[in-house]
Enzyme design. Structure first.
Site, PDB file in Angstrom:
ATOM      1  N   HIS A   6      -7.058   1.020  -6.750  1.00 23.47           N
ATOM      2  CA  HIS A   6      -7.325   0.129  -5.606  1.00 23.47           C
ATOM      3  C   HIS A   6      -8.019  -1.134  -6.140  1.00 23.47           C
ATOM      4  O   HIS A   6      -9.191  -1.380  -5.866  1.00 23.47           O
ATOM      5  CB  HIS A   6      -8.203   0.859  -4.585  1.00 23.47           C
ATOM      6  CG  HIS A   6      -8.234   0.215  -3.228  1.00 23.47           C
ATOM      7  ND1 HIS A   6      -7.482  -0.902  -2.900  1.00 23.47           N
ATOM      8  CD2 HIS A   6      -8.942   0.520  -2.104  1.00 23.47           C
ATOM      9  CE1 HIS A   6      -7.720  -1.236  -1.638  1.00 23.47           C
ATOM     10  NE2 HIS A   6      -8.600  -0.397  -1.135  1.00 23.47           N
ATOM     11  N   ASP A  18     -17.093   7.334  -1.793  1.00 17.97           N
ATOM     12  CA  ASP A  18     -15.890   7.096  -0.988  1.00 17.97           C
ATOM     13  C   ASP A  18     -15.625   8.407  -0.261  1.00 17.97           C
ATOM     14  O   ASP A  18     -16.281   9.427  -0.519  1.00 17.97           O
ATOM     15  CB  ASP A  18     -14.729   6.701  -1.924  1.00 17.97           C
ATOM     16  CG  ASP A  18     -13.448   6.335  -1.180  1.00 17.97           C
ATOM     17  OD1 ASP A  18     -13.482   6.158   0.045  1.00 17.97           O
ATOM     18  OD2 ASP A  18     -12.388   6.225  -1.852  1.00 17.97           O
ATOM     19  N   ARG A  65       0.882  -1.178   0.000  1.00 17.57           N
ATOM     20  CA  ARG A  65       0.000   0.000   0.000  1.00 17.57           C
ATOM     21  C   ARG A  65       0.910   1.215   0.000  1.00 17.57           C
ATOM     22  O   ARG A  65       1.690   1.407   0.946  1.00 17.57           O
ATOM     23  CB  ARG A  65      -0.920  -0.011   1.219  1.00 17.57           C
ATOM     24  CG  ARG A  65      -1.669   1.291   1.401  1.00 17.57           C
ATOM     25  CD  ARG A  65      -2.810   1.183   2.381  1.00 17.57           C
ATOM     26  NE  ARG A  65      -3.929   0.463   1.790  1.00 17.57           N
ATOM     27  CZ  ARG A  65      -5.160   0.451   2.273  1.00 17.57           C
ATOM     28  NH1 ARG A  65      -5.448   1.126   3.371  1.00 17.57           N
ATOM     29  NH2 ARG A  65      -6.121  -0.226   1.680  1.00 17.57           N
TER      30      ARG A  65
HETATM   31  N1   CP Z   1     -11.304  -0.250   1.965  1.00 15.30           N
HETATM   32  C1   CP Z   1     -10.039  -0.316   2.430  1.00 15.30           C
HETATM   33  O1   CP Z   1      -9.057  -0.536   1.694  1.00 15.30           O
HETATM   34  O2   CP Z   1      -9.973  -0.160   3.771  1.00 15.30           O
HETATM   35  P1   CP Z   1      -8.643  -0.066   4.660  1.00 15.30           P
HETATM   36  O3   CP Z   1      -8.013   1.251   4.357  1.00 15.30           O
HETATM   37  O4   CP Z   1      -9.135  -0.177   6.070  1.00 15.30           O
HETATM   38  O5   CP Z   1      -7.733  -1.200   4.276  1.00 15.30           O
HETATM   39  N1  NVA Z   2      -9.783   6.680  -1.469  1.00 13.75           N
HETATM   40  C1  NVA Z   2      -9.420   6.211  -0.161  1.00 13.75           C
HETATM   41  C2  NVA Z   2      -9.673   4.752  -0.043  1.00 13.75           C
HETATM   42  C3  NVA Z   2      -9.412   4.156   1.303  1.00 13.75           C
HETATM   43  C4  NVA Z   2      -9.610   2.693   1.348  1.00 13.75           C
HETATM   44  C5  NVA Z   2      -7.969   6.550   0.145  1.00 13.75           C
HETATM   45  O1  NVA Z   2      -7.150   6.430  -0.768  1.00 13.75           O
HETATM   46  O2  NVA Z   2      -7.679   6.958   1.253  1.00 13.75           O
END
Ligand code: CP
Ligand code: NVA
Length: 310
Positions: A133, A228, A106
């Site tokens: 994602h 989101d 990530r």
């Molecule tokens: N939806 C999602 O990726 O959640 P987290 O940031 O908690 O992993």
């Molecule tokens: N768009 C959000 C998604 C979190 C799972 C972010 O990147 O923070």
């Protein structure tokens, strides 16, 4: 299906058949796990999980699912390893590939995923970058498939930010036969390169792609309304400007008035009430917690497939 040895960076790299295969495998794993059936094809396998940002769902679903399959997933948070302080991504990829069978990451800039994949000798899984994602959208498709019994012919409406989660819908929805109606404030549209992919796919697969700044127009006839956060991780400095720009984009029952009769609400979570009010979020229309649960089976399917253990 030959997915062994591939990287999982963006859904743009995967065909309709490959995505459908991963969804079907996820559904089978869900059944196995619900039955508590013993199934340990990953005994002796390990995964390094690099997290440059916070996570609840991605971290917990991956650790739990990987352990169920007999493998070991290591959580490597931002201050746990040398990366970012004393060591480059290249060297990190070269070293972790010697210990681990998979690297999940990530990151902030998507180029970090590309860099890891370039130097890793094992498959790299994108667990969220600033641009994509893909694991989230697999879970979303599994959830939609469970709810409607199909994906093809359904219409998804996105109301909110032109962000990483939306980009992953845009690089896959048309392939799966779904229409996509997007409403973002004018200054928060999805990236042009991603719009180009979505446009080409919509033409090729004969689906609808609408990009507007009118939330009401976007939700017209939609089966699935998705949003989101308005402030993604790493955007805290923009919070004030964003909260202002997104006024009028909150998902409410009133906004959903012209959606299809069977509309459902989805959100990748974590959620703030800004983007969706409690009435929708905790209603019978909302399938957000099924969606969260399905993060586990989809990351398990991806892991098995990339390792050739499916
Ligand atoms: N939806 C999602 O990726 O959640 P987290 O940031 O908690 O992993
Ligand atoms: N768009 C959000 C998604 C979190 C799972 C972010 O990147 O923070």
């Amino acid at each position: 299906m030959q997915l062994k040895g591939r990287h999982f960076k963006t859904l743009a790299d995967f065909s309709k058949e490959e995505i459908q295969y991963l969804l079907d495998l996820s559904a089978k794993l869900k059944e196995k796990m619900k039955r508590k059936e013993e199934y340990r094809p990953l005994t002796g396998y390990s995964m390094a999980m690099i997290f440059q940002k916070r996570s609840t769902r991605t971290r917990v679903s991956t650790e739990t699912g990987f352990a169920y399959l007999g493998g070991h997933a290591l959580f490597l948070g931002a201050s746990d390893i040398q990366l970012g302080k004393n060591e480059t991504l290249k060297d990190t990829a070269l070293v972790l590939s010697r210990f681990n069978d998979l690297i999940l990451a990530r990151v902030f800039d998507h180029s970090n995923i590309e860099e890891l994949a370039k130097h890793s000798s094992v498959p790299v899984i994108n667990a969220l970058s600033d641009t994509f994602h893909p694991l989230q959208i697999l879970a979303d498709y599994l959830t939609i498939q469970e709810k409607f019994g199909k994906l093809e012919g359904l219409t998804i409406a996105w109301v909110g930010d032109g962000n990483n989660v939306l980009h992953s819908f845009m690089t896959s929805a048309a392939k799966m036969g779904m229409n996509l109606r997007i409403a973002t404030p004018p200054d928060y549209r999805p990236q042009d390169e991603v719009i180009a992919i979505a446009k080409a796919d919509a033409e090729k697969y004969n689906t609808e792609l609408l990009i507007t700044s009118d939330p009401k127009e976007a939700v017209k006839g939609a089966n699935v309304i998705v949003t989101d956060t308005w402030i993604s991780m790493g955007q805290d400095a923009e919070a004030e400007a964003r909260l202002k720009a997104f006024q009028g984009y909150q998902v409410t029952m009133e906004l959903a008035k012209d959606a299809a009769e069977n509309w459902v609400f989805m959100h990748c979570l974590p959620r703030k009430p800004n983007e969706v009010d409690d009435e929708v979020f905790y209603s019978d229309r909302s399938i957000v917690f099924d969606e969260a649960e399905n993060r586990m089976y989809t990351v398990m399917a991806v892991s098995l497939a990339l390792l050739g253990k499916d």
